[in-house]
Design a protein around this motif. Sequence first.
Motif, PDB file in Angstrom:
ATOM      1  N   GLU A  14       0.808  -1.211   0.000  1.00 42.56           N
ATOM      2  CA  GLU A  14       0.000   0.000   0.000  1.00 42.56           C
ATOM      3  C   GLU A  14       0.846   1.268   0.000  1.00 42.56           C
ATOM      4  O   GLU A  14       0.303   2.378   0.003  1.00 42.56           O
ATOM      5  CB  GLU A  14      -0.924   0.002   1.232  1.00 42.56           C
ATOM      6  CG  GLU A  14      -1.953  -1.104   1.240  1.00 42.56           C
ATOM      7  CD  GLU A  14      -3.031  -0.899   0.198  1.00 42.56           C
ATOM      8  OE1 GLU A  14      -3.374   0.266  -0.073  1.00 42.56           O
ATOM      9  OE2 GLU A  14      -3.518  -1.909  -0.363  1.00 42.56           O
ATOM     10  N   ARG A  15       2.170   1.098   0.034  1.00 42.88           N
ATOM     11  CA  ARG A  15       3.114   2.212   0.052  1.00 42.88           C
ATOM     12  C   ARG A  15       2.895   3.121   1.262  1.00 42.88           C
ATOM     13  O   ARG A  15       3.048   4.346   1.206  1.00 42.88           O
ATOM     14  CB  ARG A  15       3.005   3.043  -1.232  1.00 42.88           C
ATOM     15  CG  ARG A  15       3.179   2.254  -2.520  1.00 42.88           C
ATOM     16  CD  ARG A  15       4.566   1.660  -2.634  1.00 42.88           C
ATOM     17  NE  ARG A  15       5.594   2.686  -2.785  1.00 42.88           N
ATOM     18  CZ  ARG A  15       6.895   2.476  -2.639  1.00 42.88           C
ATOM     19  NH1 ARG A  15       7.328   1.263  -2.324  1.00 42.88           N
ATOM     20  NH2 ARG A  15       7.755   3.449  -2.799  1.00 42.88           N
ATOM     21  N   VAL A  16       2.549   2.537   2.378  1.00 44.15           N
ATOM     22  CA  VAL A  16       2.397   3.287   3.622  1.00 44.15           C
ATOM     23  C   VAL A  16       3.785   3.491   4.234  1.00 44.15           C
ATOM     24  O   VAL A  16       4.516   2.523   4.449  1.00 44.15           O
ATOM     25  CB  VAL A  16       1.481   2.533   4.612  1.00 44.15           C
ATOM     26  CG1 VAL A  16       1.376   3.295   5.936  1.00 44.15           C
ATOM     27  CG2 VAL A  16       0.110   2.319   3.998  1.00 44.15           C
ATOM     28  N   LEU A  17       4.147   4.745   4.473  1.00 41.33           N
ATOM     29  CA  LEU A  17       5.468   5.090   5.006  1.00 41.33           C
ATOM     30  C   LEU A  17       6.570   4.495   4.130  1.00 41.33           C
ATOM     31  O   LEU A  17       7.532   3.899   4.613  1.00 41.33           O
ATOM     32  CB  LEU A  17       5.613   4.606   6.455  1.00 41.33           C
ATOM     33  CG  LEU A  17       4.572   5.146   7.449  1.00 41.33           C
ATOM     34  CD1 LEU A  17       4.761   4.502   8.813  1.00 41.33           C
ATOM     35  CD2 LEU A  17       4.659   6.659   7.561  1.00 41.33           C
ATOM     36  N   ALA A  18       6.420   4.689   2.843  1.00 37.77           N
ATOM     37  CA  ALA A  18       7.325   4.067   1.870  1.00 37.77           C
ATOM     38  C   ALA A  18       8.752   4.582   1.972  1.00 37.77           C
ATOM     39  O   ALA A  18       9.679   3.950   1.456  1.00 37.77           O
ATOM     40  CB  ALA A  18       6.796   4.305   0.454  1.00 37.77           C
ATOM     41  N   ASP A  19       8.940   5.715   2.637  1.00 40.60           N
ATOM     42  CA  ASP A  19      10.294   6.264   2.772  1.00 40.60           C
ATOM     43  C   ASP A  19      11.075   5.638   3.920  1.00 40.60           C
ATOM     44  O   ASP A  19      12.267   5.907   4.088  1.00 40.60           O
ATOM     45  CB  ASP A  19      10.232   7.783   2.976  1.00 40.60           C
ATOM     46  CG  ASP A  19       9.370   8.179   4.170  1.00 40.60           C
ATOM     47  OD1 ASP A  19       8.357   7.489   4.423  1.00 40.60           O
ATOM     48  OD2 ASP A  19       9.704   9.167   4.851  1.00 40.60           O
ATOM     49  N   LEU A  20      10.422   4.791   4.705  1.00 41.45           N
ATOM     50  CA  LEU A  20      11.079   4.145   5.841  1.00 41.45           C
ATOM     51  C   LEU A  20      11.663   2.791   5.444  1.00 41.45           C
ATOM     52  O   LEU A  20      11.200   2.143   4.505  1.00 41.45           O
ATOM     53  CB  LEU A  20      10.091   3.954   6.995  1.00 41.45           C
ATOM     54  CG  LEU A  20       9.470   5.212   7.591  1.00 41.45           C
ATOM     55  CD1 LEU A  20       8.616   4.842   8.800  1.00 41.45           C
ATOM     56  CD2 LEU A  20      10.527   6.234   7.993  1.00 41.45           C
ATOM     57  N   THR A  21      12.669   2.350   6.195  1.00 41.34           N
ATOM     58  CA  THR A  21      13.268   1.037   5.959  1.00 41.34           C
ATOM     59  C   THR A  21      12.372  -0.058   6.534  1.00 41.34           C
ATOM     60  O   THR A  21      11.456   0.204   7.320  1.00 41.34           O
ATOM     61  CB  THR A  21      14.646   0.937   6.617  1.00 41.34           C
ATOM     62  OG1 THR A  21      14.481   0.998   8.057  1.00 41.34           O
ATOM     63  CG2 THR A  21      15.576   2.051   6.160  1.00 41.34           C
ATOM     64  N   GLU A  22      12.674  -1.275   6.161  1.00 37.96           N
ATOM     65  CA  GLU A  22      11.930  -2.415   6.706  1.00 37.96           C
ATOM     66  C   GLU A  22      12.023  -2.453   8.226  1.00 37.96           C
ATOM     67  O   GLU A  22      11.030  -2.682   8.924  1.00 37.96           O
ATOM     68  CB  GLU A  22      12.475  -3.716   6.114  1.00 37.96           C
ATOM     69  CG  GLU A  22      11.751  -4.958   6.609  1.00 37.96           C
ATOM     70  CD  GLU A  22      12.343  -6.239   6.046  1.00 37.96           C
ATOM     71  OE1 GLU A  22      11.771  -7.304   6.325  1.00 37.96           O
ATOM     72  OE2 GLU A  22      13.362  -6.168   5.346  1.00 37.96           O
ATOM     73  N   GLU A  23      13.224  -2.223   8.751  1.00 36.07           N
ATOM     74  CA  GLU A  23      13.397  -2.224  10.202  1.00 36.07           C
ATOM     75  C   GLU A  23      12.533  -1.154  10.852  1.00 36.07           C
ATOM     76  O   GLU A  23      11.885  -1.404  11.882  1.00 36.07           O
ATOM     77  CB  GLU A  23      14.870  -1.981  10.543  1.00 36.07           C
ATOM     78  CG  GLU A  23      15.135  -1.876  12.038  1.00 36.07           C
ATOM     79  CD  GLU A  23      16.579  -1.513  12.347  1.00 36.07           C
ATOM     80  OE1 GLU A  23      16.876  -1.286  13.531  1.00 36.07           O
ATOM     81  OE2 GLU A  23      17.402  -1.443  11.410  1.00 36.07           O
ATOM     82  N   GLN A  24      12.503   0.028  10.294  1.00 35.98           N
ATOM     83  CA  GLN A  24      11.737   1.126  10.877  1.00 35.98           C
ATOM     84  C   GLN A  24      10.237   0.835  10.854  1.00 35.98           C
ATOM     85  O   GLN A  24       9.525   1.122  11.823  1.00 35.98           O
ATOM     86  CB  GLN A  24      12.042   2.424  10.126  1.00 35.98           C
ATOM     87  CG  GLN A  24      13.445   2.944  10.373  1.00 35.98           C
ATOM     88  CD  GLN A  24      13.823   4.084   9.438  1.00 35.98           C
ATOM     89  OE1 GLN A  24      13.346   4.161   8.295  1.00 35.98           O
ATOM     90  NE2 GLN A  24      14.674   4.980   9.912  1.00 35.98           N
ATOM     91  N   ILE A  25       9.763   0.256   9.766  1.00 38.11           N
ATOM     92  CA  ILE A  25       8.341  -0.089   9.703  1.00 38.11           C
ATOM     93  C   ILE A  25       8.007  -1.174  10.718  1.00 38.11           C
ATOM     94  O   ILE A  25       6.976  -1.116  11.409  1.00 38.11           O
ATOM     95  CB  ILE A  25       7.957  -0.521   8.276  1.00 38.11           C
ATOM     96  CG1 ILE A  25       7.992   0.703   7.345  1.00 38.11           C
ATOM     97  CG2 ILE A  25       6.573  -1.175   8.255  1.00 38.11           C
ATOM     98  CD1 ILE A  25       7.735   0.380   5.895  1.00 38.11           C
ATOM     99  N   ASN A  26       8.872  -2.168  10.848  1.00 42.56           N
ATOM    100  CA  ASN A  26       8.621  -3.226  11.821  1.00 42.56           C
ATOM    101  C   ASN A  26       8.616  -2.686  13.254  1.00 42.56           C
ATOM    102  O   ASN A  26       7.833  -3.143  14.092  1.00 42.56           O
ATOM    103  CB  ASN A  26       9.658  -4.337  11.667  1.00 42.56           C
ATOM    104  CG  ASN A  26       9.338  -5.277  10.520  1.00 42.56           C
ATOM    105  OD1 ASN A  26       8.181  -5.511  10.213  1.00 42.56           O
ATOM    106  ND2 ASN A  26      10.365  -5.817   9.878  1.00 42.56           N
ATOM    107  N   GLN A  27       9.488  -1.731  13.547  1.00 40.48           N
ATOM    108  CA  GLN A  27       9.458  -1.103  14.870  1.00 40.48           C
ATOM    109  C   GLN A  27       8.095  -0.478  15.139  1.00 40.48           C
ATOM    110  O   GLN A  27       7.532  -0.615  16.237  1.00 40.48           O
ATOM    111  CB  GLN A  27      10.543  -0.034  14.971  1.00 40.48           C
ATOM    112  CG  GLN A  27      11.948  -0.566  15.123  1.00 40.48           C
ATOM    113  CD  GLN A  27      12.959   0.559  15.186  1.00 40.48           C
ATOM    114  OE1 GLN A  27      12.809   1.593  14.537  1.00 40.48           O
ATOM    115  NE2 GLN A  27      14.002   0.368  15.986  1.00 40.48           N
TER     116      GLN A  27
END
Length: 375
Positions: free
Chosen positions: A347-360
Amino acid sequence: MPNIGSHVSFSDKGLLNAAEEAVSYGSSTFMIYTGAPQNTRRKPIEDQYIEEGKALMDKHAIGEIVVHAPYIINLGSYKEDTFELAVRFLQEEIRRTDYIGVKNIVLHPGAYTDKDADYGIARIADGLNEVLAGVKDTNVKIALETMAGKGTEIGRSFEEIAEIIERVEENGKISVCLDTCHIHDAGYDIVNDLDGVLHHFDKVVGLERLGVIHLNDSKNPRGASKDRHSPLGSGWIGFEAMNNVANHPKLQHLPMILETPWIGKEDKTQRPMYEVEIALLSGKLSGRFGGEFLDQVERIDHALSQKDIHHRDYVLGIWDVLKNDAKAKKADGREPLERLYDILFEERVLADLTEEQINQRLIVWLAGKDVLKKA
């Protein structure tokens, strides 16, 4: 406030590296192996930057820490060479632990393999008596870890732990490590009746014997006897129950250690969620991560709510499918946290963040809206 940290690496510079890693997560304690947990190779403990590590710990107010004994120690074995190796190697680990100044070394009690539980309990107690007889000059306690009950391992009930302790002559040197995943998998209901479980433990073993807590969510339903850790809030135990353990007035004085698994699509991108897990359980989320981070969690909540995805219902629903529907599991064995990441990615939600950052941020979302309101 709870005393929370994680398992950290005791690598090239020993205690100094471990302390540096712990500081990076915001830990107030941590747990180490003094060498590889799968073998007996050890560097001299005197060369492991102990004083430098302690100085860094003092600077960051990290107090009591914990050592974990290697997995290869099996005091329950009927094989004489395996048993003797376990005794001698555990004695060596206790001396190394004592040199560092740590008071608890966590030990998986052992497995009876081709014998039976009664044999295993007696054999482990005999081994502990032999171990302790050879390290009388140390101040270290052996913290027997509560186990999940997989295979032939001993320690799957409080009664088994108590029976071992009763057979140890110098049992003042025996403490207990309570692992949340393990006791959940062994059948104890810490989700709905934590006080009842602690009362039972106190009656059978004694709360005064508790020396360490391992904080782990579980990938399996209660009583599964499987021992598969899950990141905080993403398993069958859930954030609320884990938070109740971490902040229980009878437990929060103890060192609490996260052993939650690293997550990520590829090995090179896998990261532990320790920093955010520690902040959540310690009530330091806002101070550690800031307002923008919390706003991004709100964006995740909005996006997932639009798809009628709600944290505990979703997590338990996916685990239930994976548990009960073999065809569905074979077709798509992704775990809840992985599926949630994939949804946000697509869905490209917070697409500018890394995988680690999204998982946090997903770990925080899994804790629920009440946590965000208090952060």
